[in-house]
Enzyme design. Structure first.
Site, mmCIF file in Angstrom:
data_model
loop_
_atom_site.group_PDB
_atom_site.id
_atom_site.type_symbol
_atom_site.label_atom_id
_atom_site.label_comp_id
_atom_site.label_asym_id
_atom_site.label_seq_id
_atom_site.Cartn_x
_atom_site.Cartn_y
_atom_site.Cartn_z
ATOM 1 N N ARG A 108 0.866 -1.189 0.000
ATOM 2 C CA ARG A 108 0.000 0.000 0.000
ATOM 3 C C ARG A 108 0.898 1.233 0.000
ATOM 4 O O ARG A 108 1.793 1.345 0.827
ATOM 5 C CB ARG A 108 -0.903 0.043 1.229
ATOM 6 C CG ARG A 108 -1.493 1.437 1.439
ATOM 7 C CD ARG A 108 -2.521 1.516 2.524
ATOM 8 N NE ARG A 108 -3.761 0.902 2.108
ATOM 9 C CZ ARG A 108 -4.950 1.135 2.688
ATOM 10 N NH1 ARG A 108 -5.039 1.976 3.683
ATOM 11 N NH2 ARG A 108 -6.037 0.527 2.275
ATOM 12 N N HIS A 135 -7.593 0.700 -6.029
ATOM 13 C CA HIS A 135 -7.749 -0.024 -4.752
ATOM 14 C C HIS A 135 -8.498 -1.330 -5.067
ATOM 15 O O HIS A 135 -9.641 -1.515 -4.647
ATOM 16 C CB HIS A 135 -8.527 0.861 -3.778
ATOM 17 C CG HIS A 135 -8.492 0.385 -2.356
ATOM 18 N ND1 HIS A 135 -7.678 -0.638 -1.914
ATOM 19 C CD2 HIS A 135 -9.185 0.802 -1.251
ATOM 20 C CE1 HIS A 135 -7.866 -0.820 -0.629
ATOM 21 N NE2 HIS A 135 -8.782 0.020 -0.203
ATOM 22 N N GLN A 138 -10.439 -3.709 -2.543
ATOM 23 C CA GLN A 138 -11.668 -3.103 -2.021
ATOM 24 C C GLN A 138 -12.877 -3.464 -2.892
ATOM 25 O O GLN A 138 -13.963 -3.779 -2.401
ATOM 26 C CB GLN A 138 -11.488 -1.576 -1.969
ATOM 27 C CG GLN A 138 -12.713 -0.814 -1.524
ATOM 28 C CD GLN A 138 -13.013 -0.986 -0.040
ATOM 29 O OE1 GLN A 138 -12.136 -0.804 0.791
ATOM 30 N NE2 GLN A 138 -14.239 -1.325 0.302
ATOM 31 N N ASP A 231 -17.000 8.099 -0.674
ATOM 32 C CA ASP A 231 -15.687 7.946 -0.037
ATOM 33 C C ASP A 231 -15.295 9.324 0.492
ATOM 34 O O ASP A 231 -15.924 10.334 0.123
ATOM 35 C CB ASP A 231 -14.681 7.443 -1.102
ATOM 36 C CG ASP A 231 -13.293 7.159 -0.553
ATOM 37 O OD1 ASP A 231 -13.120 7.143 0.683
ATOM 38 O OD2 ASP A 231 -12.358 6.955 -1.365
ATOM 39 N N CYS A 272 -16.236 2.593 1.486
ATOM 40 C CA CYS A 272 -15.045 1.766 1.741
ATOM 41 C C CYS A 272 -14.541 1.934 3.172
ATOM 42 O O CYS A 272 -13.886 1.046 3.697
ATOM 43 C CB CYS A 272 -13.947 2.120 0.739
ATOM 44 S SG CYS A 272 -13.532 3.874 0.740
ATOM 45 N N ARG A 317 -13.942 -7.503 3.216
ATOM 46 C CA ARG A 317 -12.542 -7.266 2.821
ATOM 47 C C ARG A 317 -11.698 -8.489 3.154
ATOM 48 O O ARG A 317 -10.823 -8.899 2.412
ATOM 49 C CB ARG A 317 -11.948 -6.057 3.571
ATOM 50 C CG ARG A 317 -12.595 -4.715 3.328
ATOM 51 C CD ARG A 317 -12.464 -4.253 1.910
ATOM 52 N NE ARG A 317 -11.113 -4.299 1.384
ATOM 53 C CZ ARG A 317 -10.121 -3.466 1.704
ATOM 54 N NH1 ARG A 317 -10.325 -2.480 2.536
ATOM 55 N NH2 ARG A 317 -8.912 -3.602 1.180
HETATM 56 N N1 CP Z 1 -11.094 0.643 3.075
HETATM 57 C C1 CP Z 1 -9.807 0.585 3.425
HETATM 58 O O1 CP Z 1 -8.917 0.317 2.609
HETATM 59 O O2 CP Z 1 -9.587 0.818 4.740
HETATM 60 P P1 CP Z 1 -8.160 0.981 5.444
HETATM 61 O O3 CP Z 1 -7.566 2.283 4.917
HETATM 62 O O4 CP Z 1 -8.446 1.026 6.899
HETATM 63 O O5 CP Z 1 -7.297 -0.167 5.055
HETATM 64 N N1 NVA Z 2 -9.734 7.269 -1.244
HETATM 65 C C1 NVA Z 2 -9.337 6.868 0.077
HETATM 66 C C2 NVA Z 2 -9.608 5.417 0.282
HETATM 67 C C3 NVA Z 2 -9.284 4.896 1.649
HETATM 68 C C4 NVA Z 2 -9.571 3.438 1.794
HETATM 69 C C5 NVA Z 2 -7.866 7.175 0.283
HETATM 70 O O1 NVA Z 2 -7.058 6.894 -0.613
HETATM 71 O O2 NVA Z 2 -7.517 7.723 1.337
#
Ligand code: CP
Ligand code: NVA
Length: 330
Positions: A108, A135, A138, A231, A272, A317
């Site tokens: 990530r 992502h 997700q 989101d 999400c 998830r």
């Molecule tokens: N939805 C999601 O990816 O959550 P986190 O940022 O907590 O991993």
């Molecule tokens: N768009 C958000 C998603 C988090 C799961 C981010 O990148 O922060």
């Protein structure tokens, strides 16, 4: 012909066929059943995975950790402060080292090119746990949640309200196109997804019977909608100074009772997470103090309401990430 994704990377859903995506979803549903019934599924004993996080996480990290342990694997977690990657050691060298020790790598972080390079140099399956562009894990959880509600997802309309060119919106557009759904990006024109990706998704949708729609009109976005998705308005890695501008741009796209009433009465709400639906976070309180908004992308009544499915989605998830690890490592 059977689906086989063993040894594959999981970097974006653009790389997978509809049959392969459905295979991940079916496998996830099966793992969910096994877990609910307490049936051991430690099929990958002896394997080891590493999780690299350059951005923070609750769900994704925990889903990989619990999923890997349920499958019988060992897990190593590396946060940005605890590895040499990028500072004292190049990405290429890091990937080569990790590939010698681990059977799979989750990443990530920021650029999509980093997760692609990890895949290129490590020689083991690499899973994208979120980049600035996509992502993909997700999306499997999101679609599994839609399937649990409606059965067949083909022809269903999912509308994303808000910052419609962020990683989550991009990935939703891809998965909906692949699975013959209607994806609607509903937000101000300045925040619509990039033309290049829209073109790609429209071409995919043409093959699958799906549809891609872009609109800045909330009524149009909500019309006939089966899944209302939103989101946060400023994503990880974006500067804090953006909040004022985004609030101004995105306030009309807040998911609230009025917006939900414009969707189908059977529509579900998805997010999400994490979410700014109240003042119970430091950022939420700060925004309230500065801008007087008690909630941002979704109001508390919707978040706590009967149509909300975001916690099923969060649980999913884990089942879907487990399916991705199993299918690519077995
Ligand atoms: N939805 C999601 O990816 O959550 P986190 O940022 O907590 O991993
Ligand atoms: N768009 C958000 C998603 C988090 C799961 C981010 O990148 O922060």
């Amino acid at each position: 012909m059977g689906v086989n994704v063993r040894g594959r990377n999981f970097l974006t859903l653009l790389d997978f066929t509809p049959a392969e995506i459905n295979y991940f979803l079916d496998l996830a549903a099966e793992f969910k059943r096994l877990k609910a019934n307490g049936v051991d599924h430690s099929y990958l004993k002896g394997k080891q995975v590493v999780l690299l996080f350059e951005k923070t996480s609750t769900r994704t990290r925990c889903a990989f950790e619990v999923g890997a342990r349920d499958l019988g694997m060992g897990v190593t977690f590396l946060d940005p402060g605890s590895s040499q990657m990028g500072k004292k050691e190049s990405l290429e060298d890091t990937a080569k080292v990790l590939g010698r020790m681990f059977d799979g790598i989750e990443y990530r972080g920021f650029k999509q090119s980093v997760v692609e390079d990890l895949a290129k140099y490590s020689g083991v399956p690499v899973w994208n746990g979120l980049t600035d562009d996509f992502h993909p894990t997700q999306m499997l959880a999101d679609i599994l949640t839609v399937k649990e509600e409606f059965g067949d997802v083909r022809g269903r309309k999912l509308t994303f309200f808000g910052d419609a060119r962020n990683n989550v919106a991009n990935s939703l557009m891809v998965v909906c196109a692949k699975l013959g759904m209607t994806f609607c990006a509903c937000g101000p024109k300045d925040l619509w997804p990039k033309d290049e990706l829209v073109k790609k998704c429209k071409a995919i949708a043409k093959e699958t019977g799906g549809k891609i729609e872009l609109t800045d009109d909330v009524k149009e976005g909500a019309k006939d909608c089966d899944a209302v998705y939103t989101d946060i308005w400023v994503s990880m890695g974006e500067p804090e100074e953006l909040w004022a501008k985004r609030i101004e741009l995105l306030r009309p796209y807040q998911v609230n009772k009025e917006l939900m009433a414009m969707a189908k009465p059977t529509a579900i709400f998805l997010h999400c997470l994490p979410s700014f639906h109240d003042r119970n976070t430091t950022i939420g309180e700060d925004i309230y103090q500065k801008f007087g908004l008690p909630a941002m992308e979704v109001t508390d009544d919707v978040f706590l309401g009967k149509q909300a499915r975001q916690f099923d989605e969060a649980e999913n998830r884990m089942h879907t990430i487990k399916a991705v690890m199993y299918a690519t490592l077995k």
